[in-house]
Design an enzyme around this catalytic site. Structure first.
Site, PDB file in Angstrom:
ATOM      1  N   GLU A   1       0.475  -1.141   0.312  1.00  0.00           N
ATOM      2  CA  GLU A   1       0.497   0.068   0.199  1.00  0.00           C
ATOM      3  C   GLU A   1       0.622   1.358  -0.251  1.00  0.00           C
ATOM      4  O   GLU A   1       0.995   1.952   0.933  1.00  0.00           O
ATOM      5  CB  GLU A   1      -1.190  -0.055   1.503  1.00  0.00           C
ATOM      6  CG  GLU A   1      -2.096  -1.216   1.065  1.00  0.00           C
ATOM      7  CD  GLU A   1      -2.879  -1.486   2.519  1.00  0.00           C
ATOM      8  OE1 GLU A   1      -4.000  -1.535   1.966  1.00  0.00           O
ATOM      9  OE2 GLU A   1      -2.320  -1.308   3.584  1.00  0.00           O
TER      10      GLU A   1
ATOM     11  N   GLU B   1      -4.605  -9.945   1.065  1.00  0.00           N
ATOM     12  CA  GLU B   1      -5.266  -9.944   1.452  1.00  0.00           C
ATOM     13  C   GLU B   1      -6.871 -10.813   1.507  1.00  0.00           C
ATOM     14  O   GLU B   1      -7.241  -9.411   0.048  1.00  0.00           O
ATOM     15  CB  GLU B   1      -5.220  -8.362   2.573  1.00  0.00           C
ATOM     16  CG  GLU B   1      -3.983  -7.879   3.355  1.00  0.00           C
ATOM     17  CD  GLU B   1      -4.216  -6.383   3.121  1.00  0.00           C
ATOM     18  OE1 GLU B   1      -5.294  -6.248   3.742  1.00  0.00           O
ATOM     19  OE2 GLU B   1      -3.267  -5.936   3.143  1.00  0.00           O
TER      20      GLU B   1
END
Length: 1021
Positions: free
Chosen positions: A480, A546
């Site tokens: 991220e 994820e």
């Protein structure tokens, strides 16, 4: 060992700007990532002998000294107030406190633990600062000053001595005996300094000046508690003056049949020696037999020598995989010109391949499914995790069928890699890079080349320290942080040194700098869309970094994910977010314990993202949440379909990649709904990996007193393995068999009198009395709401917002008509919210039978202009808490919901109300059971009530009121009020994963429509 030109160029970049820094301190510069640190390398801990090296217990080496323990400590909120001369030997620390090392200082009484997710905690009015990389707050930047004494062993004399700090956050300067060794930023990989020339006989002093924030904090914006201090081991180790500085093992397989092993070894020896030294290696199998060895004299070419051994082949090598973690032992020895061993080190070696082949991720040539979870380092000490806790993590992972762990979002403690190698877990190792707070657009640090040295340093250090671990099968460039030039260059560098493992980066999406398409939290529809994508043509596997966000009561929809993983070849699983709740256990002023989360420390205006840190499959002390059992079931490697009920013929799929099913025993039994075993047996089944076979158990005649029976299949290992005993169930399935549908069990005649009372104002059953004893504390009313889960609060379709908007959380019943007689009653009611708006109507028909049973038929009609979503449709009431013994026939023995009940087996269970309640970090709906045939609630004398329906139903019984449960933000706010709350549901929504990912799937929502359902209540004699 070969070093790339890029590495050498970066070395210049890393040192020169720091020298030129005059305005700001080093900790305010993105270039000041280290001074005088040793080059990154694999661990070269010296051992006393080959046996010790084979065991890998480096802490017991005579050439290793731990500096963990009590250190003198001083803490200030402002750097200008720090004791500037504390590192000098003459400085007196007698008045200082002690602090435990390793351990974050916020968990030891200093400063404030702050939890945020996507933002920088210092980018907040509390710290009078707005993000401005590379600068961080100055006046509010806490500084911890650490000091301790140590004495160098006498037999280390004339040897080289290195100090290693495994993990210190965020920036620190380090001194030994008053001499400044250097500094470091980058908190998750070791930093080392050669202190040979600065130590002395007798006592020595090491000092660290640690800053809470630094420029490096911009790359450590992970979803976790923001903590400070020395959080991993500090130690010394000693080598001879000429020493093994680094080595790289190649242990792969042939790419045709994947049976022949290839062993290569590249070693760097540094330091000077007299005469001709010799470097030797031996490779031993599990029995300690040497199967390869070689020895090369070192012709000194200055202070650094690269020795490359010829590649060797090993036909029939025992391959390493998560299923069969076969390990060999590599021993490296450096000998002086007299033939004496001066440096002995080594590691475990596993022969395996990890590659993208024909668009699929393969281990040893076999496409596998990633059945993983993300794992943060977390304990009650902060981010310091003991070896015992790591061992507990891996035990639970192996017992619940996980095969992969992603080190989110940073390299982890070195012992974790040893465990994964030894016990078999595929590892995705991730660089300590996340700049989430800068976003993914133009401001992203991924696009700012002035941050390339910092990105590269973190990537290289991750790779170099762990490159020899067979458990690592994928490298991740970070998390991220957007995408841009810095991740393109780190990808290029990794591809230049790594030829045996794929590299991934989630934010690269379908750009070139990722070998795996690894988007997170994608829906089933998005997975299918990628699998069928033609433009651009798909050539990379889809493995979610994820998914299935396990926050609070969560994990719904895993079955639908697994259906895609098992049917779409290019969609190869993912890693659940995440493994462990990042919460801390505290005690309030009244002595009640509770879990804490973001915002529970510091002032009221402390930056916080609440309990978003609590999304584990286990809680912070490693007690499993109910959804871990669903993961075990979904991830299991043996799956069965019943294809012929009359002859009990099974179709059995072996999902193991490298294991024949004959390694397991099938235990089967047919159990009646009366709880008795009708027949049973065991079988051994032969099925190659990925094969499907049919097995016939034979016809079973069910007794006439059985309405239905359950074929239960259970698999156990033939041979014991670590964490898996021969009686441990690794997989199971269940099938319902129809019996005598007309059978009704004889009921004991009631000896007492049953009385009921219907409230004329509400139409609710107000009283139910048996033998003069009132069994209800509150009326039996219609229930459309549940104490909201974390996911309910974030549902995009329906959910808590819609329920509360319609007022379902504060419903009242107002009777329109009520007609009663001695043994019956009928009520027509309207349902009103707290604003007095009608949200629907309902009718209740009460019939008290001669045998004492009370039949309640309910018909509910929602007003669809007001109600757009329903949590549940059912009845609720309270009983005295003496009725706390629960028995039922339904899915158990743990909590299940409609989209998370594959793990529940239908059977007769006996439990109690306390055990049915699960303590999620933030209190919320819990304790539900699905596919229930009947339920009983009794006191210790066996008296109470029995409930059944003409259709399967759901129920829960909790020791608190719904209002208390819904209002509580922490579990110490739960209050026992002498009642238990009962819910009997005709329907209840699933739990989904809306906190981050898909919400409740349409098939698991409660449709807004008319409902008719019936429950029968009967006293227990």
């Amino acid at each position: 060992m070969k070093k790339t030109l890029l590495s050498l160029c970066l070395t210049c970049l890393l040192t020169t700007p720091a020298i030129a820094q005059t305005v700001q301190p080093e900790w305010q510069s993105q270039y000041a990532i280290g001074k005088n640190k040793l080059a990154p390398h694999t661990y070269i801990w010296p051992y006393a002998n080959a046996d010790a090296a084979g065991e890998g217990n480096y802490e017991q080496s005579p050439y290793y000294m731990s500096l963990n323990g009590k250190w003198k400590f001083h803490w200030v909120k402002n750097p200008d107030h720090r004791p500037k001369d504390f590192y000098k030997p003459s400085f007196y620390t007698g008045g200082w406190a002690d602090i435990d090392v390793p351990g974050n200082w916020e968990r030891q009484g200093y400063g404030t633990a702050i939890y945020v997710n996507e933002t920088y905690e210092f980018d907040d009015p509390l710290f009078n600062f707005k993000k401005n990389p590379p600068l961080v707050p100055y006046a509010e930047n806490e500084v911890g000053s650490y000091r301790r004494m140590f004495t160098v062993p006498a037999d280390w004399k004339d040897r080289r001595i290195v100090i290693c700090c495994e993990g210190v956050i965020s920036f620190y300067y380090i001194w030994v005996n008053g001499h400044m060794l250097g500094y470091n930023q980058g908190s998750k990989t070791p930093a080392e300094w050669d202190i040979t020339d600065y130590v002395q006989a007798g006592e020595n002093i090491v000092a660290l000046e640690v800053y809470r924030w630094s420029a490096g904090s911009y790359l450590e914006c992970q979803d976790m508690w923001r903590l400070s201090g020395i959080e991993r081991d500090v130690y010394l180790y000693s080598t001879p003056r000429q020493f093994i500085a680094d080595y790289k093992v190649t242990s792969s397989l042939d790419k045709k049949e994947y049976k022949e092993g290839f062993f290569g070894l590249d070693v760097t020896v540094e330091g000077s020696a007299t005469g001709v030294s010799t470097l030797a290696y031996s490779l031993e199998d599990t029995a300690g037999k040497t199967i390869l060895q070689n020895e090369i004299p070192i012709k000194n070419r200055g202070l650094s020598n690269s020795i490359i051994f010829d590649e060797q082949s090993l036909p029939g090598v025992k391959r390493w995989s998560a299923e069969h973690p076969n390990l060999y032992t590599l021993i490296l020895t450096l000998k002086d010109d007299a033939g004496h061993i001066t440096h002995l080190t080594g590691c475990k070696v596993g022969f395996r391949t990890s590659e993208i082949k024909d668009g699929r991720f393969c281990i040893n040539g076999v496409p596998i499914l990633i059945k993983g979870a993300n794992r943060h380092e977390h304990s009650q000490l902060g981010r310091t995790v003991s070896k015992e806790l790591m061992e507990e993590d891996i035990r639970l992972m192996k017992q619940h069928n996980l095969n992969t762990v992603r080190n989110s979002h940073y390299p982890t403690h070195p012992y974790w890699y040893q465990l994964c190698d030894r016990y078999g877990l595929y590892v995705i190792d991730e660089a300590n890079i996340e700049s989430h707070g800068m976003g993914y657009g133009p401001a992203s640090l991924a696009k700012d080349s002035t941050w390339l040295p910092a990105h590269m340093d973190r990537t290289q250090r991750m790779y170099e320290r762990a490159k020899n671990h067979p458990g690592i099968v994928i490298w991740s460039l970070g998390n991220e942080a957007g995408n841009g030039i810095n991740f393109e260059r780190t990808y290029d560098w990794m591809k230049s040194v790594e030829t045996t493992r794929p590299i991934q980066y989630e934010r690269a999406e379908q750009n070139y700098n990722t070998d795996i398409y690894c988007r997170m939290y994608r829906s089933v529809e998005e997975l299918l869309a990628y699998a069928r994508q033609t433009e651009p043509k798909v050539y990379r596997p889809f493995i979610m970094t994820e998914y299935l966000h396990a926050m609070g009561n969560s994990g719904g929809g895993l079955k639908e994910y697994m259906d895609v993983f098992e049917t779409e070849p290019i969609v190869q699983g993912g890693c659940i977010w995440d493994w462990v709740d990042q919460s801390f256990r505290e005690i309030d002023a009244a002595g009640r314990w509770y879990w804490t989360y973001g915002g529970d420390y510091g002032p009221k205006n402390v930056p916080s993202f609440g309990n978003f840190c609590c999304n584990g499959l286990v809680n912070a002390v490693r007690e499993p949440h109910p959804h871990l059992l669903e993961v075990k079931k979904a991830y299991q490697y043996i799956k069965t379909t019943l294809i012929d009920k009359s002859n009990l013929t099974l179709s059995i799929k072996n999902w193991y990649d490298f294991t024949n099913l004959n390694a397991y025993t099938l235990h089967w039994q047919v159990v009646g709904d009366h709880g008795k075993v009708i027949t049973d047996g065991t079988r051994r089944v032969d099925a190659a990996p990925h094969a499907t076979v049919e097995v016939t158990l034979g016809a079973v005649r069910l007794p006439s007193d059985v309405r239905e029976a359950y074929l239960n299949l259970s698999w156990t290992s033939v041979d014991a393995a670590p964490f898996i005993n021969t009686d441990y169930e690794v997989a199971y399935d269940q099938f319902v068999l129809s019996g005598n549908k007309n059978y009704r069990a004889p009921e004991t005649k009631l000896s007492g009198k049953v009385e009921m009372n219907i409230d004329p104002a509400t139409g609710a059953l107000h009283s139910y009395i048996y033998n003069g004893k009132e069994l209800l504390v509150s009326p039996v009313t219609l229930s459309l709401y549940r104490p909201v889960t974390d996911n309910d609060n974030r549902e995009k379709v329906g959910g808590a917002k819609a329920w509360k908007k319609a007022g379902l959380d504060q419903l009242t019943q107002r009777a329109l008509t009520v007609k009663t007689s001695t043994r019956s009653g009928r009520a027509e009611v309207e349902l009103l919210n707290v604003r007095g708006e009608k949200v629907g109507t309902a009718s209740f028909i009460y019939t008290l039978k001669k045998n004492g049973e009370l039949d309640i038929q309910t018909h509910f009609v929602p007003d669809t202009t007001v109600i757009t979503s329903l949590a549940r449709v059912g009845l609720t009431f309270e009983m005295p808490d003496a009725y706390n013994q629960v028995s039922y026939l339904g899915r158990g023995e743990h909590e299940t919901y409609m989209d998370r009940n594959q793990s529940g087996k239908i059977g007769i269970y006996h439990t109690d109300v306390e055990r049915m309640f699960h303590y999620y970090v933030r209190p919320q709906a819990t304790g539900n059971r699905t596919d229930v045939r009947w339920m009983q609630l009794a006191d210790e004398a066996g008296e109470g009530l029995a409930f059944r329906s003409d259709a399967s139903f759901q129920f829960s019984v909790i020791p608190f009121t719904d209002e208390n449960l819904d209002a509580a933000t922490h579990i110490n706010q739960l209050r026992r009020e002498g009642v238990v709350t009962v819910h009997l549901d005709a329907a209840q929504a699933g739990v989904g994963t809306a906190t981050c990912g898909p919400g409740v799937l349409p098939q698991y929502r409660v449709p807004v429509q008319d409902y008719t359902f019936r429950f029968t209540i009967r006293p227990l004699k």
